[in-house]
Design a protein around this motif. Structure first.
Motif, short mmCIF file in Angstrom:
data_model
loop_
_atom_site.label_atom_id
_atom_site.label_comp_id
_atom_site.label_asym_id
_atom_site.label_seq_id
_atom_site.Cartn_x
_atom_site.Cartn_y
_atom_site.Cartn_z
N LEU A 86 0.82 -1.21 0.00
CA LEU A 86 0.00 0.00 0.00
C LEU A 86 0.85 1.26 0.00
O LEU A 86 0.56 2.22 -0.72
N GLU A 87 1.92 1.30 0.79
CA GLU A 87 2.73 2.53 0.87
C GLU A 87 3.43 2.84 -0.44
O GLU A 87 3.47 4.01 -0.86
N THR A 88 3.98 1.85 -1.10
CA THR A 88 4.63 2.08 -2.40
C THR A 88 3.61 2.56 -3.42
O THR A 88 3.86 3.47 -4.22
N THR A 89 2.43 1.97 -3.40
CA THR A 89 1.36 2.36 -4.32
C THR A 89 0.90 3.78 -4.03
O THR A 89 0.70 4.58 -4.95
N ARG A 90 0.77 4.12 -2.76
CA ARG A 90 0.41 5.50 -2.38
C ARG A 90 1.42 6.49 -2.94
O ARG A 90 1.05 7.52 -3.51
N ARG A 91 2.70 6.22 -2.72
CA ARG A 91 3.75 7.13 -3.20
C ARG A 91 3.70 7.27 -4.72
O ARG A 91 3.84 8.37 -5.25
N PHE A 92 3.50 6.17 -5.43
CA PHE A 92 3.45 6.22 -6.89
C PHE A 92 2.34 7.15 -7.37
O PHE A 92 2.56 8.05 -8.18
N LEU A 142 -1.79 12.60 -8.20
CA LEU A 142 -3.16 12.54 -7.70
C LEU A 142 -3.12 12.84 -6.20
O LEU A 142 -2.12 12.62 -5.53
N ARG A 143 -4.23 13.36 -5.70
CA ARG A 143 -4.31 13.73 -4.29
C ARG A 143 -5.03 12.63 -3.52
O ARG A 143 -6.14 12.24 -3.87
N GLU A 144 -4.37 12.10 -2.48
CA GLU A 144 -5.05 11.12 -1.64
C GLU A 144 -6.05 11.86 -0.77
O GLU A 144 -5.75 12.93 -0.23
N GLY A 145 -7.25 11.30 -0.64
CA GLY A 145 -8.29 11.98 0.11
C GLY A 145 -9.16 11.04 0.90
O GLY A 145 -8.84 9.87 1.11
N GLU A 146 -10.27 11.58 1.33
CA GLU A 146 -11.21 10.87 2.20
C GLU A 146 -11.64 9.54 1.58
O GLU A 146 -11.88 9.44 0.38
N ARG A 147 -11.77 8.55 2.47
CA ARG A 147 -12.19 7.20 2.07
C ARG A 147 -13.11 6.67 3.17
O ARG A 147 -12.79 6.81 4.35
N ARG A 184 -12.68 14.68 -7.57
CA ARG A 184 -13.43 13.42 -7.69
C ARG A 184 -12.52 12.23 -7.38
O ARG A 184 -11.39 12.19 -7.86
N PRO A 185 -13.02 11.24 -6.64
CA PRO A 185 -12.22 10.04 -6.37
C PRO A 185 -12.19 9.14 -7.61
O PRO A 185 -13.15 8.45 -7.91
N VAL A 186 -11.09 9.17 -8.34
CA VAL A 186 -11.01 8.45 -9.61
C VAL A 186 -10.27 7.12 -9.51
O VAL A 186 -10.35 6.30 -10.41
N LEU A 187 -9.53 6.92 -8.41
CA LEU A 187 -8.78 5.69 -8.25
C LEU A 187 -8.92 5.19 -6.82
O LEU A 187 -8.65 5.93 -5.87
N HIS A 188 -9.35 3.95 -6.68
CA HIS A 188 -9.44 3.30 -5.38
C HIS A 188 -8.34 2.24 -5.33
O HIS A 188 -8.16 1.49 -6.28
N VAL A 189 -7.63 2.20 -4.23
CA VAL A 189 -6.59 1.20 -4.02
C VAL A 189 -7.02 0.33 -2.85
O VAL A 189 -7.43 0.84 -1.81
N ILE A 190 -6.93 -0.99 -3.04
CA ILE A 190 -7.33 -1.94 -2.00
C ILE A 190 -6.12 -2.81 -1.67
O ILE A 190 -5.48 -3.37 -2.56
N ALA A 191 -5.82 -2.92 -0.38
CA ALA A 191 -4.74 -3.78 0.10
C ALA A 191 -5.34 -4.88 0.97
O ALA A 191 -6.50 -4.81 1.37
N GLY A 192 -4.52 -5.89 1.26
CA GLY A 192 -4.96 -6.93 2.18
C GLY A 192 -5.76 -8.04 1.54
O GLY A 192 -6.36 -8.85 2.25
N ARG A 193 -5.78 -8.11 0.23
CA ARG A 193 -6.46 -9.20 -0.48
C ARG A 193 -5.44 -9.93 -1.33
O ARG A 193 -4.42 -9.37 -1.72
#
Length: 132
Positions: free
Chosen positions: A16-22, A29-34, A49-58
């Motif tokens: 998740l952290e590497t993906t966030r940084r990328f 892109l700006r990380e925001g409310e989830r 607008r939230p255009v990209l959702h990242v999911i970890a832990g699967r």
């Protein structure tokens, strides 16, 4: 009853952290409310607008892209993007779309998801098929 537009893409990640940084540092892109889903992840915004959702832990699928080939974003300043990706050591493929003249830049995110940046009306500065 009609489709109103594309809402978002979702990317699965093991890191998740590497993906966030990328997506924040490289793509801007700006990380925001989830919403509090109860599993790790992040939402990235473009123009509010939230255009990209990242999911970890699967568990990730063996074929990273599945049946979706890539996600595409409209962008400007092709030459600056080339330099930025080179600074980050991210290989890319740059080509001109036949018939439209749109420049397309393709590269992979840290999870193997293909990202495309489209540059509409940019001057001719690189040859089609140039590699980053």
């Amino acid at each position: 009853m009609t489709i109103q537009g594309l809402d978002h893409f979702t990317v699965l990640t093991e890191d998740l952290e590497t993906t966030r940084r990328f997506y924040a540092e490289v793509l801007g892109l700006r990380e925001g409310e989830r919403p509090p889903f109860g599993f790790p992840g992040a939402w990235f915004y473009c123009r509010g607008r939230p255009v990209l959702h990242v999911i970890a832990g699967r568990d990730l699928p063996a074929q990273r892209s599945g049946v979706i080939d890539h996600m595409a974003f409209s962008a400007t300043n092709k030459e600056e993007w080339k330099a930025k990706l080179q600074r980050h050591g991210i290989p890319f493929d740059l080509r001109r779309q036949p018939g439209t003249g749109v420049w397309q830049m393709f590269f992979l995110d840290p999870n193997g998801a293909k990202v495309e940046l489209d540059f509409g009306d940019e001057p001719e500065k690189a040859s089609a098929g140039a590699r980053g």
